[in-house]
Design a protein around this motif. Structure first.
Motif, short mmCIF file in Angstrom:
data_model
loop_
_atom_site.label_atom_id
_atom_site.label_comp_id
_atom_site.label_asym_id
_atom_site.label_seq_id
_atom_site.Cartn_x
_atom_site.Cartn_y
_atom_site.Cartn_z
N ASP A 3 55.94 53.19 18.35
CA ASP A 3 57.25 53.68 18.77
C ASP A 3 57.39 53.71 20.29
O ASP A 3 56.53 54.25 20.98
N GLY A 4 58.48 53.17 20.79
CA GLY A 4 58.78 53.28 22.22
C GLY A 4 58.04 52.28 23.09
O GLY A 4 58.25 52.25 24.29
N ILE A 5 57.17 51.49 22.49
CA ILE A 5 56.43 50.53 23.31
C ILE A 5 56.92 49.12 23.02
O ILE A 5 57.01 48.70 21.87
N ILE A 28 51.84 48.80 30.37
CA ILE A 28 50.72 49.56 29.82
C ILE A 28 49.46 48.71 29.82
O ILE A 28 48.42 49.12 30.33
N PHE A 60 43.53 51.92 23.83
CA PHE A 60 43.81 52.33 25.20
C PHE A 60 44.74 53.55 25.21
O PHE A 60 44.52 54.52 25.93
N ARG A 63 44.15 57.32 26.68
CA ARG A 63 45.04 57.93 27.67
C ARG A 63 45.57 59.27 27.16
O ARG A 63 45.78 60.20 27.94
N GLU A 64 45.81 59.36 25.86
CA GLU A 64 46.29 60.62 25.27
C GLU A 64 45.25 61.73 25.49
O GLU A 64 45.59 62.84 25.87
N GLU A 119 42.98 61.77 27.86
CA GLU A 119 42.92 62.06 29.30
C GLU A 119 44.09 62.95 29.72
O GLU A 119 43.94 63.83 30.57
N LYS A 120 45.24 62.73 29.10
CA LYS A 120 46.41 63.54 29.41
C LYS A 120 46.16 65.00 29.04
O LYS A 120 46.47 65.91 29.82
N ILE A 159 43.96 66.60 31.63
CA ILE A 159 44.69 66.89 32.88
C ILE A 159 45.60 68.11 32.69
O ILE A 159 45.67 68.99 33.55
N SER A 218 43.57 71.34 32.78
CA SER A 218 42.95 71.73 34.06
C SER A 218 43.97 72.31 35.02
O SER A 218 45.15 72.04 34.97
#
Lengths: 570, 184
Positions: free
Chosen positions: B45-47, B75, B170, B174-175, B177-178, B181, B184
């Motif tokens: 979706d959305g990509i 991306i 990938f 990234r999900e 890693e999000k 972030i 933190s």
């Protein structure tokens, strides 16, 4: 909870939330609402009114390059936007963080060739790191937070936000959240362990290693890390023009500038070293000379945060994609302490030859008119190597790069990759506004100063204490040099009749002094640097002089001319 | 000299206006011709998915793909040679109906090329065929004898031989890693 405000207010509040207190700009029809709202923010925002939009963007570049923080530009639609394009490309090439906000016609009029409409996102797509057209006021906070995040992280660059008039006037609720993550964008890639291990093995076993570094070291704030790395491994280092001032000039392993008009030693040694470690640089053609003969004997380790640079020009033995500071710290920790005494010593011979054949004559050479190098060296001397040096483009730039000396980082601001004449004067204004406690000294030619000379008005209005050293030779000197050396002295359109700069300075209320005689130079420079007022020092330099040494176009990095007739003998 | 091959570049992007122009710019700036281009949604979706074919050396294509990935809203981009992909193109041919019928070859052509008729009237017939470029070209060449009034071939649509969209892992990474972030 959040009260409703206009898009223009949202824009200023967003900028303030990003820590912006200075912007460079010029009003116009499609950005009036933003300027109207500025009246309510004047206690928090200093707006520098330039005389031409090109001045705004170069000033913002000077601001950004001297601080590392994004420079902010606000201009109107159409011609306002197209006038900043040169600076946008310049910032893209030289990795300068900028956020440029352009006014745009109301969204209903888009695509109708409305008055002062230009396809700004279309025009700036290939020359920006990111661009976006804001058509609704609700998008402002999102777009600005994203713009700053993109401009300042990773390999920095310019972002353009095209802001339609209806979005400026429309009402929106407002809350601001700084952007910390974009899933399609990895600003700080983790260096591969495998690549690091391979690099360490190469560095530990190198007999004749050489480091060449660029602005990546400055941007990542890796000056100290670079010094520690060089000291532990005992490796000599050369800087690209944009890498200048990342290492102090008196750092023992520092060997000067590489490239077309760089120092002999690091250029010659590039083709003698066994391991070449390139840090935060992109192998520009002005650095490599002919690529096919560049460092063929060496194993190359290329460290850069921009993956697209790795393998673009030179195929390295080891490519490390990552932040220079991080990579250098890891390498320094893991490499062996080493000594390459004889190799380091071997640089001395090249340096001696260059000193005797080129430098001595340029900066302290006997009788006759003042030379550009002399003026540059005098400023370095009188300022105690502490001034921030800004340059225009051409012989003034090359002399400033060769003969300035640095004690602190971010002290050399120049248009490197694009070579934009007219960059210097506004960039110096931006640098001085960003670092008011420092002396900011501009070296500019009589050609380049006239390309953006209208910005003397900005100096007057904002009272910016820039020290302008006009290296005046009545020629477009760099092109004249090429015509002399490679075009049979056919001086096509390079002789330039100059205005009376004394009258010009007077008209703008800027102090002026001319120097023609060598013996007056120190006094004049001392007078110029004695206070914090704007000053135009008109140095009448030797008219027909060439920047040497030179690697002629099409030649390899070790084919160096010491003067018009003599080549460096290996 | 490095060998020039036909490459298919598959690009996964966010839905951002103007991105297609910026991507095609990366090819034109390097004087690389785009032979075909198609854009549309992906299974995520959305990509969006942009598929471009071009001729280049491996070094050139690698360089271009890195420049494409450098665009913030891209991306991920991948490049493939033909046998790494399952791909098709769609071709349509308009021929004069009278001549087509007179030729007596209609049925044999349709079965030989696995083509079909999508519209037929008294004046013209539209034939459709999917397949590889050389197959659609071969049918075009045969129909020339009858007379081709119009011919159109779509951009390549291609699917990789990996199990999922090659960008899938990938995005999962990234999900994670999000989340890190955000915590933190």
């Amino acid at each position: 909870m959040n009260k409703t405000i206009t898009g223009s207010e949202a824009m200023w509040l967003s900028l303030i939330a990003e820590g912006v207190d200075t912007v460079f700009g010029y009003p116009g029809g499609q950005i009036i609402p933003v300027y109207d709202t500025l009246c309510d923010f004047e206690d928090r925002i200093r707006h520098i009114l330039v005389r031409h939009e090109q001045g705004a963007i170069h000033a913002a570049q000077g601001y950004a390059r001297s601080t590392g923080e994004p420079g902010v530009v606000i201009v109107t639609s159409g011609p306002g936007a197209t006038n900043v394009i040169t600076g946008v490309v310049d910032a893209m090439t030289d990795s300068t963080p900028l956020v440029v906000i352009t006014g745009q016609v109301p969204s209903a009029a888009l695509g109708t060739d409305a008055f002062q409409e230009a396809d700004v996102t279309g025009l700036t797509g290939p020359i920006t790191k990111w661009n976006y057209q804001i058509r609704r006021p609700e998008e402002i906070a999102w777009a600005i937070s994203r713009a700053f995040y993109i401009a300042r992280t990773g390999r920095p660059g310019p972002v353009v936000l095209d802001f339609t008039k209806d979005a400026q006037n429309g009402k929106t609720e407002f809350s601001y959240e700084k952007c910390k993550f974009i899933r399609s964008y990895i600003p700080n890639p983790k260096p591969s362990d495998q690549a690091i291990d391979k690099a360490i093995a190469l560095i530990d076993n190198a007999k004749k290693p050489l480091v060449v570094f660029g602005q990546g070291v400055t941007i990542s704030g890796a000056g100290k890390e670079l010094q520690a790395f060089l000291e532990k491994a005992d490796i000599p280092a050369g800087a690209t023009m944009l890498g200048l001032s990342a290492l102090p000039s008196d750092f023992p392993l520092y060997q000067g500038m590489i490239g077309m008009h760089g120092n002999v030693a690091p250029n010659i040694k590039t083709n003698e070293c066994d391991v070449l470690i390139a840090v935060g640089m992109r192998f520009s053609d002005r650095v490599t000379g002919t690529v096919s003969t560049y460092a063929k004997q060496a194993k190359i380790i290329h460290i850069d945060i921009d993956n697209a640079e790795l393998g673009k020009i030179i195929t390295p033995e080891v490519a490390i994609c990552g932040d220079a500071k991080k990579v250098l710290s890891i390498l320094t920790e893991k490499i062996q302490k080493n000594s390459h005494e004889a190799w380091v010593k071997s640089f001395d011979h090249c340096r001696e030859v260059e000193r005797k054949k080129v430098i001595d004559m340029e900066i302290s050479g006997g009788e006759g008119p003042i030379r550009m190098g002399e003026a540059v060296a005098m400023v370095a001397d009188v300022s105690g190597d502490k001034a921030v040096i800004v340059t225009d483009v051409g012989q003034n730039q090359l002399s400033a790069a060769r003969y300035s000396r640095f004690t602190k980082g971010r002290s050399f601001i120049t248009s490197g990759g694009l070579g934009t004449m007219g960059f210097g004067l506004p960039a110096a204004i931006g640098a001085k506004i960003a670092t008011p406690k420092k002396q900011v000294c501009l070296f500019v030619g009589d050609g380049g100063i006239q390309m953006t000379i209208q910005e003397l008005g900005t100096i007057m209005q904002e009272h910016v204490g820039v020290k302008i050293v006009l290296l005046n030779n009545n020629w477009l000197g760099n092109v004249r040099q090429w015509q002399e050396m490679f075009f049979d002295r056919r001086y096509s359109q390079t002789r330039m009749l100059n205005p009376d700069y004394k009258l010009i300075a007077e008209a703008y209320g800027i102090r002026y002094r001319a120097v023609e005689d060598k013996k007056d130079l120190r006094k004049a420079v001392t007078e110029m640097l004695s206070d914090d007022e704007p000053f135009l020092l008109d140095v009448h330099v030797l008219e027909e002089s060439n920047i040497m040494p030179m690697i002629p176009p099409g030649k390899g990095i070790d084919q160096i001319m010491l003067n018009e007739k003599e080549w460096y003998q290996k | 000299m490095e060998e020039i091959k036909n490459y298919t570049v598959i690009i996964y992007t966010e839905n951002q206006i103007g991105l297609l122009a910026q991507i095609s710019n990366i090819f034109t700036r390097r004087s690389m011709s785009i032979w075909s281009l198609s854009a549309g949604p992906s299974s995520i979706d959305g990509i969006h998915n942009i598929t471009i074919t071009t001729d280049a050396t491996e070094r050139r294509i690698r360089e271009a793909v890195r420049q494409i990935e450098k665009r913030v809203d891209v991306i991920k981009a991948f490049f493939y040679v033909e046998d790494q992909l399952v791909y098709r193109e769609l071709a349509m041919y308009k021929v004069p109906t009278g001549k087509l019928l007179d030729s007596g070859e209609l049925e044999s052509l349709l079965s030989k090329y696995n083509a079909r008729i999508v519209e037929m009237n008294k004046t013209f017939t539209v034939i459709q065929k999917t397949g590889y470029t050389d197959e659609t070209q071969a049918l075009h060449d045969e129909l020339k004898n009858i007379g081709v009034l119009q011919f159109v071939r779509s951009g390549r649509v291609a699917i990789s031989r990996t199990m999922q969209e090659p960008v899938f892992k990938f995005l999962q990474k990234r999900e994670r890693e999000k989340e890190k972030i955000n915590k933190s």
